[in-house]
Scaffold this motif. Structure first.
Motif, mmCIF file in Angstrom:
data_model
loop_
_atom_site.group_PDB
_atom_site.id
_atom_site.type_symbol
_atom_site.label_atom_id
_atom_site.label_comp_id
_atom_site.label_asym_id
_atom_site.label_seq_id
_atom_site.Cartn_x
_atom_site.Cartn_y
_atom_site.Cartn_z
ATOM 1 N N LEU A 193 43.166 32.914 30.306
ATOM 2 C CA LEU A 193 42.577 32.812 31.106
ATOM 3 C C LEU A 193 42.095 34.837 31.332
ATOM 4 O O LEU A 193 42.781 36.065 30.980
ATOM 5 N N LEU A 253 40.716 37.405 33.546
ATOM 6 C CA LEU A 253 40.750 37.806 35.167
ATOM 7 C C LEU A 253 39.281 39.071 34.537
ATOM 8 O O LEU A 253 39.791 39.289 34.497
ATOM 9 N N HIS A 284 46.812 27.818 35.238
ATOM 10 C CA HIS A 284 46.277 27.639 36.527
ATOM 11 C C HIS A 284 47.044 28.453 37.895
ATOM 12 O O HIS A 284 47.212 29.016 38.612
ATOM 13 N N LYS A 332 47.274 31.735 37.443
ATOM 14 C CA LYS A 332 45.605 32.143 38.161
ATOM 15 C C LYS A 332 46.242 32.913 39.650
ATOM 16 O O LYS A 332 45.812 33.916 41.070
ATOM 17 N N SER A 363 45.986 36.050 42.050
ATOM 18 C CA SER A 363 45.097 36.298 43.333
ATOM 19 C C SER A 363 46.078 36.372 44.701
ATOM 20 O O SER A 363 45.560 36.587 45.377
ATOM 21 N N LEU A 386 39.581 38.183 43.075
ATOM 22 C CA LEU A 386 38.935 38.193 41.793
ATOM 23 C C LEU A 386 37.507 37.705 41.832
ATOM 24 O O LEU A 386 37.574 36.999 42.996
ATOM 25 N N THR A 432 36.267 34.971 36.374
ATOM 26 C CA THR A 432 37.639 35.237 36.232
ATOM 27 C C THR A 432 37.900 32.953 35.641
ATOM 28 O O THR A 432 36.733 32.600 36.371
#
Length: 364
Positions: free
Chosen positions: A139, A141, A252, A255, A259, A270, A274
């Motif tokens: 991931l 970011l 996910h 994330k 967020s 974000l 991302t």
């Protein structure tokens, strides 16, 4: 709650400490006009600054604003040299206090860290995932307009958790919020020139204290990810964060939780960069494309290096740059590429600048 630190300001508010700050601010810039002007009456200028700090009458000078276009368009705010001395004084006092609070895998603007160390560490993480086996994902970011969106009141709240010296907090408030004449913040907008200017957020890119305080602000995210989310493979370089996992679904979820944390706790968001992708594709980080076995300079980075080095060669040929300055630029890029797999690119660069210099007839 972590122990708060007091008695910072007054014991260090003296001529010797300011002189040391001046030397750091002037390093490598002694022959610039504003530095020469300040140095011409060094004792008087330092005593005047000391008087302002002792009497709490210090105000930040007028910023000079300009735009840079690489690696992306950014609004830069430059301070007069007097204020850069004050910034070095503050930075020298606060860096040792806050650096101890940062996680090991935060790499920007820290002694003994930097881009190469960040690339080495991420590459080591990728190698660890290969030992563990299975398919891994990352991931990446990226925080939208990070420096321009730092919320002043939240930053001061974070600083007050660690600092209890009222004099230092008062000065930090002056530096962070300005005097109302400068708006550091920008609304989230693709074109920074057209963005609405905001007075309750943002820090000037270019300020020494901005680098430290930006790390302090995002240390909140680091601690959340490590202590609350329990992420093992996590690394940050300023506002670029990489997290590795064997589960796309987990990333996910991470994330979404990040967020929400950024929005509710730090008033950040974000951006569209991302993403979640397989580690096998290589990871773009600190200007490089990184795999477990090798790493290359990203195309956008290589184009930027090529433009800058050619420009430096042309400046040297035109007599606007000394050979020492030109060679210093050349060697810094050669040194960077020495640690990465880009032999062909390095040879092409050397050939390009050599052609510029040879065609001019200037001896290198």
């Amino acid at each position: 709650m972590a122990k708060r630190v007091g008695n910072i300001y007054l014991p260090n508010c003296n001529y010797t400490c300011l002189y040391n700050a001046y030397r750091k601010a002037a390093k490598g810039k002694r022959y610039r006009g504003d530095v020469l002007q300040f140095t011409d009456n060094l004792e008087g200028n330092l005593l005047a600054l000391l008087d302002d700090l002792e009497n709490h009458t210090y105000t930040v000078g007028a910023y000079r604003e300009f735009y840079v276009y690489e690696p992306k368009k950014r609004l830069i705010m430059a301070l007069p040299f007097r204020d850069r001395v004050a910034q070095w004084w503050v930075y020298s006092l606060l860096y040792p206090i806050f650096d101890k609070t940062f996680i090991e895998d935060s790499y920007a603007c820290r002694r003994g860290k930097g881009q190469k160390a960040a690339a080495d560490r991420l590459q080591d993480m990728i190698k660890q995932t290969e030992v563990l086996g299975g398919k891994w994902y990352y991931l990446k970011l990226d925080i939208a307009k990070y420096f321009y969106r730092i919320y002043h009141d939240k930053l001061m709240e974070i600083l007050e958790r660690k600092i209890k010296d009222p004099d230092m907090l008062e000065l930090l408030n002056v530096i962070v919020k300005g005097d109302g004449t400068n708006a550091f913040g920008l609304s989230i907008c693709d074109n920074v020139e057209d963005a609405e200017r905001l007075t309750d957020r943002g820090m000037p890119i270019g300020n020494l204290t901005s680098q430290l305080l930006a790390n302090v602000y995002l240390n909140e995210l680091d601690q959340f990810c490590k202590k609350v989310l329990g992420t093992k493979f996590y690394i940050r370089y300023m506002d670029d964060v990489i997290i590795l996992s064997q589960s796309k679904e987990e990333l996910h979820e991470i994330k979404e939780r990040i967020s929400k944390f950024l929005d509710e706790e730090l008033q950040l968001a974000l951006n569209k960069k991302t993403c979640i992708r397989p580690v096998s594709m290589g990871i773009q980080f600190v200007g490089l494309h990184i795999w477990s076995t090798h790493r290359t300079v990203r195309k956008s980075t290589s184009l930027r290096i090529k433009r800058r080095l050619k420009a430096a060669a042309k400046q040297y040929v035109a007599g606007n740059l000394t050979y020492e300055r030109y060679n210093s630029t050349l060697q810094s890029y050669m040194g960077m590429m020495k640690h990465n797999d880009c032999y062909r690119f390095k040879m092409q660069l050397l050939e390009d600048v050599e052609t510029i210099i040879n065609e001019s007839g200037v001896a290198a």
